[in-house]
Design an enzyme around this catalytic site. Structure first.
Site, PDB file in Angstrom:
ATOM      1  N   SER A   1       0.844  -1.190   0.000  1.00 27.50           N
ATOM      2  CA  SER A   1       0.000   0.000   0.000  1.00 27.50           C
ATOM      3  C   SER A   1       0.876   1.236   0.000  1.00 27.50           C
ATOM      4  O   SER A   1       2.033   1.203   0.441  1.00 27.50           O
ATOM      5  CB  SER A   1      -0.896   0.004   1.246  1.00 27.50           C
TER       6      SER A   1
ATOM      7  N   TYR B   1      -2.351  -1.064  10.281  1.00 29.25           N
ATOM      8  CA  TYR B   1      -2.357  -1.299   8.836  1.00 29.25           C
ATOM      9  C   TYR B   1      -1.060  -0.791   8.197  1.00 29.25           C
ATOM     10  O   TYR B   1      -0.413  -1.506   7.429  1.00 29.25           O
ATOM     11  CB  TYR B   1      -3.565  -0.607   8.203  1.00 29.25           C
TER      12      TYR B   1
END
Length: 312
Positions: free
Chosen positions: A182, A195
């Site tokens: 990401s 995350y």
């Protein structure tokens, strides 16, 4: 005399390295400004491709895009209903699909199902590690179990699948590994501590293993995918200040670009491409400068409206 020779050797090696680095930089710039659709593409027809998290979102779209290019799909997801649907969609395109229910956080299950795949389908030569989750809560609101689960899915699962399938790729000296990380592997934002950390960890792992294969002289390619917001429901409710500048992408678009990155053997894929400028600034600016840029773009407030994927 030995010291003089060592000095000449050092400067000779330095100049040689700088020239090679410059060549790679020029090639990278040429690639960056040339649309990917114009790059030469290798065929993936006949390859056995395993996609984790294939029951929906990016995983499903990667699977469909690979199917259109003649791959035999091996579909892994804990969501059996969604995964079976992906299997039907793959077969409707004329491609073969083997569907397995697998919890990628359970390493023993991963190893067991991997053996079944090799027996029933064959050796996997394309591995797309895509499965991921997001909690969307501040650190002090996360339970210990929440944090562990995020790392189990987003990071540790990659270790188990690589340990399961990398040996066979090394044996045939052919393969391609895709790690879906990401943009948040590059910078931490509020309500994403677990995350961001899990995606940064898997990025580092990906880079380390890629180098291990180079040292071993194995013809196995690695592509690190770092997307911005994708309309999969994972980040449902998240908003940014200038949507027109960095718009939320569709899973279909991201899935197609990931497969194109496999065919063109890209090392990195940042989506959208403009996000690379932001990533560069994050590495160059001082911390307070980063905060100013993030405040201007609304990045730090992006998760305040987060709702997440709706559960049945």
């Amino acid at each position: 005399m030995d010291e003089v020779f060592e000095m000449f050797s050092f400067f000779g090696g330095l100049v040689n390295s700088l020239v090679i680095i410059l060549i790679h930089c020029l090639l990278a710039i040429i690639k960056y400004v040339t649309p990917m659709t114009l790059w030469p593409k290798k065929s993936v027809a006949g390859e056995i491709a395993l996609v984790t998290g294939s029951g929906s979102g990016i995983g499903r779209e990667v699977s469909l895009s690979l199917a259109k290019r003649g791959c035999h799909l091996v579909l892994w997801d804990i969501n059996d209903e969604g995964n079976q649907e992906t299997g039907r969609m793959v077969r409707s395109l004329g491609a073969e699909a083997n569907v397995y229910k697998c919890d990628v956080t359970d390493r023993e299950a991963v190893y067991k199902v991997a053996k079944s795949v090799e027996t029933e389908v064959g050796k996997v030569t394309i591995l797309v590690n895509n499965a991921g989750i997001v909690s969307g809560r501040q650190l002090l609101d996360l339970s210990d179990e929440d944090i562990a689960k995020t790392f189990d899915v987003n990071t540790l699962a990659h270790f188990w699948t690589l340990k399961a399938f990398l040996p066979s790729m090394m044996e045939v000296n052919r393969g391609h590994v895709v790690t879906v990380s990401s943009v948040l592997a590059e910078v931490g934002i509020p309500r994403c501590s677990d995350y961001c950390a899990s995606k940064a960890a898997v990025k580092a792992m990906h880079q380390a293993v890629a180098r291990e294969m180079i040292i071993k002289r194995k013809d196995i390619h690695f592509t690190l995918v770092c997307p911005y917001l994708v309309k999969t429901g994972l980040f449902e409710g998240t908003s940014t200040r200038y949507e027109w500048l960095l718009n939320t992408m569709t899973p279909e678009y991201v899935g197609k670009k990931i497969v194109e990155s496999i065919q063109t053997e890209q090392d990195h894929l940042y989506l959208p491409y403009l996000i690379q400028a932001g990533v560069l600034l994050e590495h160059v600016l001082p911390f307070r400068g980063q905060l100013v840029m993030e405040d201007f773009l609304g990045a730090c407030a992006a998760m305040q409206t987060f709702t997440g994927r709706k559960k049945d």
